[in-house]
Design a protein around this motif. Structure first.
Motif, PDB file in Angstrom:
ATOM      1  N   ALA A 191      -2.200   3.803  -7.042  1.00  0.00           N
ATOM      2  CA  ALA A 191      -2.223   4.706  -5.886  1.00  0.00           C
ATOM      3  C   ALA A 191      -3.083   4.134  -4.767  1.00  0.00           C
ATOM      4  N   TYR A 192      -4.190   3.519  -5.132  1.00  0.00           N
ATOM      5  CA  TYR A 192      -5.087   2.930  -4.139  1.00  0.00           C
ATOM      6  C   TYR A 192      -4.396   1.794  -3.385  1.00  0.00           C
ATOM      7  N   PRO A 198      -2.087  -2.790   3.190  1.00  0.00           N
ATOM      8  CA  PRO A 198      -2.017  -3.491   4.481  1.00  0.00           C
ATOM      9  C   PRO A 198      -3.374  -3.731   5.127  1.00  0.00           C
ATOM     10  N   GLN A 199      -4.430  -3.010   4.733  1.00  0.00           N
ATOM     11  CA  GLN A 199      -5.696  -3.116   5.459  1.00  0.00           C
ATOM     12  C   GLN A 199      -6.900  -3.334   4.544  1.00  0.00           C
ATOM     13  N   VAL A 204     -12.362  -6.751  -1.281  1.00  0.00           N
ATOM     14  CA  VAL A 204     -11.680  -5.778  -2.130  1.00  0.00           C
ATOM     15  C   VAL A 204     -10.363  -6.341  -2.627  1.00  0.00           C
ATOM     16  N   ARG A 205      -9.616  -7.021  -1.734  1.00  0.00           N
ATOM     17  CA  ARG A 205      -8.348  -7.630  -2.154  1.00  0.00           C
ATOM     18  C   ARG A 205      -8.580  -8.604  -3.300  1.00  0.00           C
ATOM     19  N   ALA A 232     -14.307  -1.598  11.651  1.00  0.00           N
ATOM     20  CA  ALA A 232     -13.198  -1.463  10.735  1.00  0.00           C
ATOM     21  C   ALA A 232     -12.448  -0.167  11.004  1.00  0.00           C
ATOM     22  N   PRO A 233     -11.120  -0.158  10.857  1.00  0.00           N
ATOM     23  CA  PRO A 233     -10.349   1.041  11.185  1.00  0.00           C
ATOM     24  C   PRO A 233     -10.674   2.227  10.304  1.00  0.00           C
TER      25      PRO A 233
END
Length: 239
Positions: A191-192, A198-199, A204-205, A232-233
């Motif tokens: 879910a995360y 995309p961001q 974290v990736r 950061a957005p």
């Protein structure tokens, strides 16, 4: 500010957490305790937090913009069927609260369900365990708060950010910084990633890839919390 919302199953009523005139009848002390805790703890820095800034950087703007709703459930031992219906109602209602807002504003929406007379906090933990997966699956988080809650903070494992004066369950938007709280189950991680792929911040990736590709016999490096880059957005900083 949007008005009150009522659950179709339980009849539970969440009202805007604004002024004293919005207090649920008979629960003024509980909501005032919540307000005092939010103003004196959540919206302020804490030397034990482990990072700069307030304990929860989203509470102050959520309060200022009228994006918090509160509901009070009466009784020392509320009926479990009513409690489950209340949580199912929260699942249905929360997405409607975020509609019509820009993303920067919608992430501030929160639903707070108070249990002011409950003293057996296992009830709060049990509901949290039962419903967390359902909330995570729709891109939200369900948090359990009560006096003495031993859940540790992200930045300082000795810090107890969920130790609140009133037992409650809180629904909020999932943030990219919630990654460490979702490692326990593959469906939570799914879910995360579905929401944030995309961001995702680079660190974290990398941790996500390590978790998803690791062989069972190999140890996976632990996630190390890092501050989000400036601008950061989706701002970081959950405690």
């Amino acid at each position: 500010m949007s008005g009150a919302v009522v659950g179709l199953r339980s009849g539970a009523r969440w009202i805007p957490f604004a002024g004293a005139d919005e207090t649920p009848p008979g629960h003024g002390a509980a909501t005032e305790s919540l307000r005092t805790w939010a103003e004196s703890f959540l919206t302020r820095p804490n030397p034990d937090l482990g990072r700069d800034g307030s304990v929860c950087p989203y509470v102050r703007p959520a309060l200022d913009r009228g994006l918090m709703w509160v509901c009070c459930i009466s009784g020392h031992r509320p009926d479990i069927r009513q409690l489950r219906e209340t949580m199912y109602d929260a699942l249905d209602i929360y997405p409607t609260l975020t509609q019509g807002h820009a993303s920067a504003k919608s992430v501030l929406c929160a639903m707070v369900t108070l249990f002011p007379q409950v003293t057996d906090y296992r009830m709060v933990d049990d509901l949290h365990e039962e419903f967390k997966s359902s909330f995570v699956d729709q891109g939200t988080m369900l948090g359990q708060f009560y006096p003495g809650c031993a859940q540790s903070g992200l930045w300082n494992k000795e810090f107890r950010p969920l130790n609140s004066p009133v037992p409650m369950l809180v629904v909020r938007s999932m943030m990219s910084t919630d990654f460490p709280f979702l490692l326990e189950r593959p469906e939570w991680m799914n879910a995360y990633v579905r929401k944030f792929a995309p961001q995702l911040p680079a660190h974290v990736r990398a941790a996500v890839v390590g978790r998803l590709t690791a062989q069972p016999e190999h140890e996976v490096p632990a996630y190390i919390a890092q501050p989000e880059p400036a601008g950061a957005p989706v701002p970081g900083g959950r405690s």
